[in-house]
Design an enzyme around this catalytic site. Structure first.
Site, PDB file in Angstrom:
ATOM      1  N   SER A 142       0.854  -1.197   0.000  1.00  0.00           N
ATOM      2  CA  SER A 142       0.000   0.000   0.000  1.00  0.00           C
ATOM      3  C   SER A 142       0.880   1.233   0.000  1.00  0.00           C
ATOM      4  O   SER A 142       1.987   1.219   0.555  1.00  0.00           O
ATOM      5  CB  SER A 142      -0.876   0.033   1.251  1.00  0.00           C
ATOM      6  N   TYR A 155      -1.948  -1.296  10.242  1.00  0.00           N
ATOM      7  CA  TYR A 155      -2.007  -1.520   8.784  1.00  0.00           C
ATOM      8  C   TYR A 155      -0.712  -1.076   8.100  1.00  0.00           C
ATOM      9  O   TYR A 155      -0.144  -1.790   7.273  1.00  0.00           O
ATOM     10  CB  TYR A 155      -3.208  -0.749   8.231  1.00  0.00           C
ATOM     11  N   ILE A 188      -8.055   3.239  -3.860  1.00  0.00           N
ATOM     12  CA  ILE A 188      -8.757   2.451  -4.873  1.00  0.00           C
ATOM     13  C   ILE A 188     -10.194   2.205  -4.398  1.00  0.00           C
ATOM     14  O   ILE A 188     -10.408   1.828  -3.238  1.00  0.00           O
ATOM     15  CB  ILE A 188      -8.047   1.075  -5.085  1.00  0.00           C
TER      16      ILE A 188
END
Ligand code: NAP
Length: 247
Positions: A142, A155, A188
């Site tokens: 990411s 994350y 996205i």
């Protein structure tokens, strides 16, 4: 067809980016085993696309964070596809919160689903690939694993870890002709990004030079390139597909 007669595993293929990758692989002549956590109906629907493309598309419910389930999935793929050429580590989750409010469990679960899962699948897939001296491993990282993001330490740590794992595995596997690369998506449009508030979405979009969200297909296009012979001399790289967010 860029992937004619190839055989792949895509983790987290029932929705979003993973589903777009499964369909693009199938369109390019590649048979696929994909995994999912809960979406039984969506998985059945995706399996139904198999006839249209003349390849196998097989779903298997398998928790990517569990070592034993990764072993089971790789075995299933080898038995049902007759071998394994491509692995896409795509399964991922978010459990966002500020550090002071983040529970230990939410930290551990995200690391297990997003990072440990990549180790699990890489280990078993590489075993099959090294014997044939050919393989492509593509890890979905990411943009925030590169630039950081408040409210996402679990994350971001998992995705930064995926980038480190990608580079180390690329160096380790190169002698066996197995390429390992990562794709770092930006913002996205999928169920995952839809969880954000409108305010959060606007804040992210304001950092995107191309001024729009990407589509799952934008990621699939790059993954198919990295899975194909067009990228044979590329390994250990992180390719950002993020509208210019990280540069
Ligand atoms: P998504 O729409 O939420 O889909 C996640 C997929 O992963 C689903 O198929 C889900 O299965 C599966 N999954 C989740 N946990 C799993 C587990 N433990 N074991 C097996 N499968 C599991 O997410 P997405 O937006 O497509 O994201 C795909 C990847 O791209 C993730 O790694 C994510 O971190 C990364 N990414 C996304 C964005 C973005 O803006 N969307 C940006 C950067 C990176 P079920 O359907 O059964 O739940």
């Amino acid at each position: 067809m860029l992937l004619k007669d190839k055989r792949a595993i895509v983790t987290g293929g029932s929705r979003g980016i993973g589903k777009a990758i499964v369909l693009d692989f199938a369109k390019n002549g590649c048979s696929v085993v994909f995994t999912y956590a809960n979406s039984v109906e969506a998985a059945k629907e995706l399996e139904g696309e198999s006839e249209k493309y003349g390849v196998k598309i097989l779903g298997i419910k398998a928790d990517a964070s569990l070592f034993s389930e990764a072993e089971k999935t790789v075995k299933f793929a080898l038995e049902n596809l007759g071998g394994l050429d491509i692995l896409v580590n795509n399964a991922g989750i978010t459990k966002d919160n500020l550090v002071l409010r983040m529970s230990e469990d939410d930290f551990d679960k995200v690391i297990a689903a997003n990072l440990k899962s990549v180790f699990n699948y890489t280990k078993f897939a590489f075993k099959a690939m090294m014997a044939q001296r050919y393989g492509k491993i593509i890890n979905i990282a990411s943009v925030v694993g590169i630039i950081g993001n408040p409210g996402q330490v679990n994350y971001v740590a998992s995705k930064a870890g995926v980038i480190g794992l990608t580079k180390s595995a690329a160096k380790e596997f190169a002698a066996r002709n197995v390429n390992v690369n990562a794709v770092a998506p930006g913002f996205i449009a999928t169920d995952m990004s839809d969880k954000m508030t409108d305010q959060q979405k606007e804040a992210i979009l304001s950092q995107v030079p191309l001024k729009k969200a990407g589509a799952a297909e934008d990621i699939a296009n790059t993954v198919t390139f990295l899975a194909s012979g067009l990228s044979d001399y590329i390994t250990g790289q992180v390719i950002s597909v993020d509208g210019g967010m990280a540069m």
